[in-house]
Design an enzyme around this catalytic site. Structure first.
Site, PDB file in Angstrom:
ATOM      1  N   ASN A 231      -9.284  -4.308  -9.533  1.00 30.14           N
ATOM      2  CA  ASN A 231      -8.295  -3.282  -9.225  1.00 30.14           C
ATOM      3  C   ASN A 231      -7.369  -3.057 -10.427  1.00 30.14           C
ATOM      4  O   ASN A 231      -6.187  -3.406 -10.408  1.00 30.14           O
ATOM      5  CB  ASN A 231      -7.506  -3.672  -7.978  1.00 30.14           C
ATOM      6  CG  ASN A 231      -6.671  -2.542  -7.432  1.00 30.14           C
ATOM      7  OD1 ASN A 231      -6.446  -1.539  -8.097  1.00 30.14           O
ATOM      8  ND2 ASN A 231      -6.197  -2.719  -6.209  1.00 30.14           N
TER       9      ASN A 231
ATOM     10  N   TYR B 239       1.474  -3.984 -11.686  1.00 30.21           N
ATOM     11  CA  TYR B 239       2.175  -5.254 -11.507  1.00 30.21           C
ATOM     12  C   TYR B 239       2.631  -5.838 -12.841  1.00 30.21           C
ATOM     13  O   TYR B 239       3.751  -6.329 -12.968  1.00 30.21           O
ATOM     14  CB  TYR B 239       1.281  -6.265 -10.788  1.00 30.21           C
ATOM     15  CG  TYR B 239       0.877  -5.860  -9.400  1.00 30.21           C
ATOM     16  CD1 TYR B 239       1.746  -5.198  -8.540  1.00 30.21           C
ATOM     17  CD2 TYR B 239      -0.401  -6.142  -8.925  1.00 30.21           C
ATOM     18  CE1 TYR B 239       1.369  -4.827  -7.266  1.00 30.21           C
ATOM     19  CE2 TYR B 239      -0.791  -5.783  -7.636  1.00 30.21           C
ATOM     20  CZ  TYR B 239       0.100  -5.125  -6.817  1.00 30.21           C
ATOM     21  OH  TYR B 239      -0.279  -4.763  -5.555  1.00 30.21           O
TER      22      TYR B 239
ATOM     23  N   TYR C 121       0.840  -1.193   0.000  1.00 29.31           N
ATOM     24  CA  TYR C 121       0.000   0.000   0.000  1.00 29.31           C
ATOM     25  C   TYR C 121       0.879   1.249   0.000  1.00 29.31           C
ATOM     26  O   TYR C 121       1.865   1.315   0.737  1.00 29.31           O
ATOM     27  CB  TYR C 121      -0.904   0.016   1.236  1.00 29.31           C
ATOM     28  CG  TYR C 121      -1.848   1.201   1.286  1.00 29.31           C
ATOM     29  CD1 TYR C 121      -2.980   1.239   0.489  1.00 29.31           C
ATOM     30  CD2 TYR C 121      -1.598   2.269   2.130  1.00 29.31           C
ATOM     31  CE1 TYR C 121      -3.855   2.319   0.526  1.00 29.31           C
ATOM     32  CE2 TYR C 121      -2.473   3.349   2.187  1.00 29.31           C
ATOM     33  CZ  TYR C 121      -3.595   3.371   1.377  1.00 29.31           C
ATOM     34  OH  TYR C 121      -4.460   4.435   1.420  1.00 29.31           O
TER      35      TYR C 121
END
Length: 158
Positions: free
Chosen positions: A124, A131, A86
């Protein structure tokens, strides 16, 4: 910019865990306390580890990666499972997320671990794109299963 978490970081990590849970639309499920995080990370038998991203401009903790070891019976070596990554929304785009993942990849390489893996919610899109830009690939053939609460207690008591 990136360093191992210390006990003094627990409050910031706990706050960001709750921010992440709110973002993932599951704040009501985030019941961990600061004390529990402290015990997991710094207690007598720590089973989890954390790194924090610290802002260069003001020294604030602006992100974290919380992880633990897993083991591959097929490869015969440990790996890292990233439980949470995060970065505070106002600090995104500053390289903190990439720096946190780079540090975990460095740990894997240095220690001979075979994998760095994590889960991401399928809705998401910003995280998935991030990623994949780093070279990560989804493992679509696997489905995550979980036992919690009553089902876990029932099976554990059988």
């Amino acid at each position: 910019m990136i360093r191992a978490a210390t006990p003094e970081d627990i409050r910031a990590i706990h706050t960001m865990v709750r921010e992440l849970a709110a973002y993932e639309k599951a704040l009501d499920e985030a019941n961990a306390t600061e004390e529990q995080l402290h015990e997991a990370l710094f207690g007598e038998r720590p089973a989890a580890y954390a790194h924090v991203a610290v802002a260069d401009d003001d020294g604030d903790v602006v992100g974290f990666a919380l992880w633990f070891l897993n083991f591959s019976t097929w490869r015969g070596v440990h790996g890292v499972y990233l439980e949470d990554l995060y970065v505070r929304p106002e600090r995104r785009g500053g390289g903190y997320g990439k720096a946190l993942l780079t540090e975990l990849a460095r740990i894997c390489v240095e220690r001979g671990y075979g994998r760095l893996e994590w889960s991401v919610l399928d809705w998401n899109a910003p995280s998935i794109a991030f990623y994949e830009a780093l070279g990560a690939r989804p493992q679509d053939e696997w489905t995550v299963y979980r036992l919690t609460d009553g089902a876990l207690a029932e099976l554990g008591a059988a």
